[in-house]
Design an enzyme around this catalytic site. Sequence first.
Site, PDB file in Angstrom:
ATOM      1  N   CYS A 260      10.240 -29.725  31.191  1.00 33.26           N
ATOM      2  CA  CYS A 260       9.980 -28.714  30.828  1.00 33.26           C
ATOM      3  C   CYS A 260      10.721 -28.136  29.409  1.00 33.26           C
ATOM      4  CB  CYS A 260       9.924 -27.393  31.627  1.00 33.26           C
ATOM      5  SG  CYS A 260       9.895 -28.091  32.838  1.00 33.26           S
ATOM      6  N   ALA A 261      10.674 -28.930  28.281  1.00 37.96           N
ATOM      7  CA  ALA A 261      11.292 -29.040  27.163  1.00 37.96           C
ATOM      8  C   ALA A 261      11.140 -27.713  25.428  1.00 37.96           C
ATOM      9  CB  ALA A 261      11.772 -30.915  26.692  1.00 37.96           C
ATOM     10  N   ALA A 262      10.395 -27.947  25.406  1.00 38.61           N
ATOM     11  CA  ALA A 262       9.918 -26.919  24.375  1.00 38.61           C
ATOM     12  C   ALA A 262      10.715 -26.053  24.444  1.00 38.61           C
ATOM     13  CB  ALA A 262       8.551 -26.395  23.678  1.00 38.61           C
ATOM     14  N   GLY A 265      15.279 -27.756  22.012  1.00 41.74           N
ATOM     15  CA  GLY A 265      17.253 -27.367  21.674  1.00 41.74           C
ATOM     16  C   GLY A 265      18.033 -27.492  23.283  1.00 41.74           C
ATOM     17  N   LYS A 266      17.445 -27.981  24.199  1.00 38.40           N
ATOM     18  CA  LYS A 266      17.782 -28.388  25.032  1.00 38.40           C
ATOM     19  C   LYS A 266      17.583 -30.170  25.232  1.00 38.40           C
ATOM     20  CE  LYS A 266      17.892 -24.756  27.825  1.00 38.40           C
ATOM     21  NZ  LYS A 266      17.274 -23.849  27.159  1.00 38.40           N
ATOM     22  N   ASP A 284       6.622 -31.264  27.525  1.00 36.98           N
ATOM     23  CA  ASP A 284       5.794 -30.688  27.929  1.00 36.98           C
ATOM     24  C   ASP A 284       4.222 -29.866  28.039  1.00 36.98           C
ATOM     25  OD1 ASP A 284       7.396 -27.153  26.853  1.00 36.98           O
ATOM     26  OD2 ASP A 284       5.465 -26.686  26.426  1.00 36.98           O
ATOM     27  N   ASP A 330      14.652 -27.481  33.756  1.00 36.23           N
ATOM     28  CA  ASP A 330      14.734 -25.900  32.550  1.00 36.23           C
ATOM     29  C   ASP A 330      13.406 -25.065  32.171  1.00 36.23           C
ATOM     30  OD1 ASP A 330      16.236 -23.826  31.259  1.00 36.23           O
ATOM     31  OD2 ASP A 330      14.340 -24.692  29.335  1.00 36.23           O
ATOM     32  N   CYS A 383      16.191 -19.182  32.603  1.00 33.71           N
ATOM     33  CA  CYS A 383      16.979 -18.459  31.570  1.00 33.71           C
ATOM     34  C   CYS A 383      16.707 -16.040  32.499  1.00 33.71           C
ATOM     35  CB  CYS A 383      16.351 -17.882  29.585  1.00 33.71           C
ATOM     36  SG  CYS A 383      14.721 -18.267  30.013  1.00 33.71           S
TER      37      CYS A 383
END
Length: 449
Positions: A260-262, A265-266, A284, A330, A383
């Site tokens: 789940c990359a967008a 940053g990671k 994503d 993430d 987060c």
Amino acid sequence: MKKENVREVALHILLQIEKNQAYSNLLLNQTIQKAGLKDKDVGLLTELVYGTIQRRDTIDYYLSPFVKKGLDRLEQWVLVLLRLSLYQIVYLDRVPERAAIHEAVEIAKKKGHRGISGMVNGILRSIQREGLPLIEEIKDPINRLAIETSHPEWMIRRWCEQFGENETKKMCEMNLTPPSVTARVNRTKASVEQVMKMLQDEGLIVESGDLSEDAIKITKGSLPKTKAYEQGFVTIQDESSMLVARALSPKGNVKVLDSCAAPGGKTTHIAELLEGQGMVHSLDLHDHKVKLISQQAKRLRLENIHTKALDARKALDYFSKESFDYILVDAPCSGLGVIRRKPDVKWAKKEDDFVKIASIQQNILASVAPLLKPGGRLVYSTCTIDSIENEEVVEKFLADHPSFSLDKTLEERLPKRIDKYCKPESGMILLLPHYFGTDGFFIASLVKE
């Protein structure tokens, strides 16, 4: 743009957020780009928008006794104008009260009629004359803390049950303060010290980060306008978010899935840690978000990233079983760890949202788990700070997947400063915003037998 118009722009943005559930950070950025504001006007506009949203319920408590027919009977734009004006009177020392009231009356004349401008003037002058009602007079402690720190009461109740009243109060107070601007140094190109020198030479005031070894803090100046940013030496990222790739800590010619990359940053941090080796497959759901990942990779000159628009829950249709050495989930979440950056999050979420979100998180974990090689590492992060999206999701996943267990070595890969927030050998860590002034973040590391 004349300074007096900044308040009208702020009112317009606040109304759009109220009416359309628009995200404050996106709307604010779009408006700033379109309007071509001066730096001092950008600062004031940002302060007015974020401050008014952050303090909404406290401001409504202060307004209530002075609006005889009740706040809910006011036209929406009038209520928002009153909130915006009272925010300036109560919280902004550099704005004289008379200026805030005068501006409110002028805007009310322009948008409404003489009766409305007279009412706005009367309410604000009455508050100026009689003073604010006392929050200390609220008897119920949960309701008092909710009004005092301007958070929904259900949220305060949940957090008090999970963290206790004292920790909840500290966290909510931290949520009302502006966040630091932090950046991650691309250490494939330069050291932290070298990049700090580059930015100082470009006129920024910077210092080392508080938590992550990859971090610098920008205390003055605009990072995206620098050559160092354009040439890929830095990426804007919160320090707690920088710990995720460190928790994964991939090495060598390995295959990594960021499910789940967008906005990337990671993914880009993982690619940097690999130092040009291996491959990071970044997924994503949406094409436009996948483009953001590709743009970041290009700016940072990282060639070991492959992007694809794909729902992580369908990853098994595209990739072979046991084909990845490392997997990062993430997960999409309620975002309650980033209230300082996105204050509207606390008003947009409802308590029953958690169950739906946790279900999506569990589905993603279950879908990508078969893709991990035996002996591989899976990191789950969010987060947010609520246990239903964090510990409970991990516990359910482990109960359903006996081949996975908690990775007791997690804390060895994280800064020593956070040892006391790692439960001994638990493989999980929760950082609340007031611990280090970062976003609230949860990280769990799992290994496949």
